[in-house]
Scaffold this motif. Sequence first.
Motif, PDB file in Angstrom:
ATOM      1  N   GLY A 180      51.246  38.316  47.528  1.00 23.19           N
ATOM      2  CA  GLY A 180      50.609  37.981  48.893  1.00 23.19           C
ATOM      3  C   GLY A 180      51.290  39.044  50.152  1.00 23.19           C
ATOM      4  N   GLU A 181      51.427  40.145  49.633  1.00 22.64           N
ATOM      5  CA  GLU A 181      52.193  41.010  50.807  1.00 22.64           C
ATOM      6  C   GLU A 181      50.839  41.672  51.545  1.00 22.64           C
ATOM      7  N   ILE A 182      49.684  41.582  51.056  1.00 26.37           N
ATOM      8  CA  ILE A 182      48.487  42.244  51.788  1.00 26.37           C
ATOM      9  C   ILE A 182      47.576  41.251  51.813  1.00 26.37           C
ATOM     10  N   THR A 183      46.612  41.181  52.889  1.00 26.06           N
ATOM     11  CA  THR A 183      45.616  40.207  53.078  1.00 26.06           C
ATOM     12  C   THR A 183      44.469  40.821  52.178  1.00 26.06           C
ATOM     13  N   THR A 184      43.288  39.728  52.302  1.00 27.06           N
ATOM     14  CA  THR A 184      42.090  40.237  51.774  1.00 27.06           C
ATOM     15  C   THR A 184      41.395  41.328  52.289  1.00 27.06           C
ATOM     16  N   ASP A 185      41.354  41.226  53.716  1.00 31.08           N
ATOM     17  CA  ASP A 185      41.078  42.369  54.388  1.00 31.08           C
ATOM     18  C   ASP A 185      41.583  43.825  54.130  1.00 31.08           C
ATOM     19  N   GLN A 186      42.890  43.750  53.775  1.00 34.95           N
ATOM     20  CA  GLN A 186      43.502  44.777  53.707  1.00 34.95           C
ATOM     21  C   GLN A 186      43.276  45.179  52.102  1.00 34.95           C
ATOM     22  N   PHE A 187      43.205  44.214  51.357  1.00 31.48           N
ATOM     23  CA  PHE A 187      43.071  44.587  49.835  1.00 31.48           C
ATOM     24  C   PHE A 187      41.629  45.371  49.696  1.00 31.48           C
ATOM     25  N   ILE A 188      40.548  44.953  50.174  1.00 33.56           N
ATOM     26  CA  ILE A 188      39.246  45.342  50.187  1.00 33.56           C
ATOM     27  C   ILE A 188      39.274  46.830  50.882  1.00 33.56           C
ATOM     28  N   VAL A 189      39.902  47.016  52.017  1.00 37.47           N
ATOM     29  CA  VAL A 189      39.904  48.553  52.444  1.00 37.47           C
ATOM     30  C   VAL A 189      40.671  49.389  51.540  1.00 37.47           C
ATOM     31  N   GLU A 190      41.940  48.900  51.018  1.00 37.78           N
ATOM     32  CA  GLU A 190      42.561  49.808  49.884  1.00 37.78           C
ATOM     33  C   GLU A 190      41.792  49.842  48.753  1.00 37.78           C
ATOM     34  N   TYR A 191      41.336  48.956  48.276  1.00 36.43           N
ATOM     35  CA  TYR A 191      40.234  49.067  47.051  1.00 36.43           C
ATOM     36  C   TYR A 191      39.215  49.993  47.105  1.00 36.43           C
ATOM     37  N   PHE A 202      31.254  41.609  47.793  1.00 38.55           N
ATOM     38  CA  PHE A 202      32.526  41.695  47.020  1.00 38.55           C
ATOM     39  C   PHE A 202      33.447  40.677  47.616  1.00 38.55           C
ATOM     40  N   ARG A 203      33.537  40.555  48.878  1.00 39.98           N
ATOM     41  CA  ARG A 203      34.346  39.978  50.024  1.00 39.98           C
ATOM     42  C   ARG A 203      34.402  38.478  49.121  1.00 39.98           C
ATOM     43  N   GLU A 204      33.123  37.849  49.172  1.00 37.66           N
ATOM     44  CA  GLU A 204      32.885  36.765  48.685  1.00 37.66           C
ATOM     45  C   GLU A 204      33.546  36.325  47.330  1.00 37.66           C
ATOM     46  N   ASP A 238      46.303  51.668  39.138  1.00 35.46           N
ATOM     47  CA  ASP A 238      46.325  51.366  40.523  1.00 35.46           C
ATOM     48  C   ASP A 238      45.550  50.197  41.135  1.00 35.46           C
ATOM     49  N   SER A 239      44.371  49.984  40.520  1.00 36.83           N
ATOM     50  CA  SER A 239      43.556  48.710  41.009  1.00 36.83           C
ATOM     51  C   SER A 239      44.489  47.410  40.649  1.00 36.83           C
ATOM     52  N   ASN A 240      45.129  47.413  39.540  1.00 29.04           N
ATOM     53  CA  ASN A 240      45.753  46.262  39.262  1.00 29.04           C
ATOM     54  C   ASN A 240      47.213  46.112  39.933  1.00 29.04           C
ATOM     55  N   ARG A 241      47.521  47.200  40.422  1.00 27.39           N
ATOM     56  CA  ARG A 241      48.808  47.027  41.469  1.00 27.39           C
ATOM     57  C   ARG A 241      48.457  46.575  42.722  1.00 27.39           C
ATOM     58  N   LEU A 242      47.071  47.005  43.194  1.00 26.14           N
ATOM     59  CA  LEU A 242      46.404  46.304  44.345  1.00 26.14           C
ATOM     60  C   LEU A 242      46.362  44.857  43.993  1.00 26.14           C
ATOM     61  N   CYS A 243      45.945  44.480  43.021  1.00 33.26           N
ATOM     62  CA  CYS A 243      45.646  43.028  42.870  1.00 33.26           C
ATOM     63  C   CYS A 243      46.849  41.953  42.675  1.00 33.26           C
ATOM     64  N   ASP A 244      47.985  42.809  42.103  1.00 31.61           N
ATOM     65  CA  ASP A 244      49.251  42.329  42.444  1.00 31.61           C
ATOM     66  C   ASP A 244      49.627  42.012  43.814  1.00 31.61           C
ATOM     67  N   ARG A 245      49.380  42.884  44.848  1.00 29.89           N
ATOM     68  CA  ARG A 245      49.855  42.879  46.034  1.00 29.89           C
ATOM     69  C   ARG A 245      49.237  41.656  46.781  1.00 29.89           C
ATOM     70  N   VAL A 246      47.789  41.416  46.504  1.00 29.85           N
ATOM     71  CA  VAL A 246      47.089  40.404  47.300  1.00 29.85           C
ATOM     72  C   VAL A 246      47.118  39.235  46.513  1.00 29.85           C
ATOM     73  N   VAL A 263      38.263  34.473  44.057  1.00 29.98           N
ATOM     74  CA  VAL A 263      39.421  34.388  43.180  1.00 29.98           C
ATOM     75  C   VAL A 263      40.649  33.783  43.810  1.00 29.98           C
ATOM     76  N   ARG A 264      40.739  34.078  45.197  1.00 24.17           N
ATOM     77  CA  ARG A 264      42.012  33.411  46.162  1.00 24.17           C
ATOM     78  C   ARG A 264      41.820  31.710  45.878  1.00 24.17           C
ATOM     79  N   THR A 265      40.575  31.467  46.029  1.00 23.30           N
ATOM     80  CA  THR A 265      40.205  29.823  45.772  1.00 23.30           C
ATOM     81  C   THR A 265      40.750  29.473  44.539  1.00 23.30           C
ATOM     82  N   LEU A 266      40.465  30.020  43.034  1.00 22.79           N
ATOM     83  CA  LEU A 266      40.848  29.865  42.128  1.00 22.79           C
ATOM     84  C   LEU A 266      42.448  29.733  41.987  1.00 22.79           C
ATOM     85  N   ILE A 267      43.102  30.554  42.631  1.00 25.08           N
ATOM     86  CA  ILE A 267      44.598  30.636  42.405  1.00 25.08           C
ATOM     87  C   ILE A 267      45.145  29.448  43.386  1.00 25.08           C
TER      88      ILE A 267
END
Length: 424
Positions: free
Chosen positions: A406-417, A228-230, A394-402, A235-239
């Motif tokens: 960019g207010e949260i990191t990938t690691d934070q996103f995965i934990v919150e997800y 999942f991290r990959e 809620d998952s869309n709001r998390l996607c917005d944040r990462v 997605v981050r690379t695509l952006i």
Amino acid sequence: MIKRSILCLVILVLCVVPGLFATGGQETATLTVWDFKYGEVEGSQKPMKQIDALFMEKYPGVTVDHVSQPHDTYYQIIQAAASANKGPDVAMFHPGARAYGFGDILIDLGPYIKDVKDQFTAASIAMVSQDGEVGAPIKLLPMTMQGFGIYYNKDYFRKAGLDPEQPPKSSAQFLAACEKLKKAGIVPIVVGQTYTIDFLLRCFVANYFGPNVAGLKDGSVKFTDPQFREGVEFVRTLIDKGYLEKEGFSRPYFMDGIDKFAAGGGGMFVGLLSDVGNWKAFSDKLGADNVGYFPTVNFPDGRYKDQQVAQGAGIGYGVMKWSENMDMAAAYVKFYTTGEGARIYASSTGALSPNTAVTGFESAYPALKSIQQYLKGNLALDYIPMFYSGYEDDSNRLCDRVFVTGEITTDQFIVEYQKLIEKK
């Protein structure tokens, strides 16, 4: 004495069966129907009007009062009706947690579909049964099935030097295709808010866990898995490379993002297997032979390949327990999801019907042929309906944040997800 008895009997019949003689023996009733699709003037409304007219033709004494309700506040409106124990005879729901929460105000439709139950896929019947349990009361009849995948414009692929008949299935091929499209001056991936990322992640998750996706619910698989991290980093690379159209994150997915791709706005689009943003909508606008489809992106270390993410049912109709016309309401729901009603809705909107008796559009739409091949093969459940009703928001709001702010990191996103799926 006999004459008086007969007169009393006639009066009793007239009182008990009002309107019986007003329509030459036809049953009279007004069915009130609520849904969030009827307001789509360029979409569902036209076939719905056609189906309603055919139903009223079949039952001449019945009037259908079809009412459009706003999508964004729909379930609050249903909740208000439930609190008052008064509202429509028939209402539309998304199967899954949102419908299960209203199970106590929906009748069991099982007794009404004994003759046609086998027409529906087992997955769709399970999903519209209370709490998704096989053998539980059937609370809805499914009109559509739901899923996601990646549509592409074959003409733009040709212009970019890509093979239009060989979609980029591996992660390396996908990045290379995006780069070629960008160099050719073509937007690689048309975006509509973070729904695009949400849907893309759902495609990825199907490929990571395959038939084990349901393990997210019991904790046997987790989003903390390296796979999942990959996907998140992909997605981050695509952006970062500008392949996901950045200005699209402020564009509504429904219907602006969909319409942009349909108008030739880019090379690829993460679309739906539903009644909008689908093979028919894109093929009718771009040309049937100009639309390709593939279900997901394959990663090098992935255990599964080409998994098609799908929900057994996308939308469905249910009958409310307070209805004074319960049998007729059930007949209406059955009419929409079987026979001519189901055929009209599917052929007009491009929705994939979970009713296996609805066929006949494949020869004119190559993209549909591709989709059906994937549906027959490696099918993985969409995880969103497994959880609470507000999970997708809620998952869309998390996607917005990462991915957007960019207010949260990938690691934070995965934990919150991961925390989201543990939320009750």
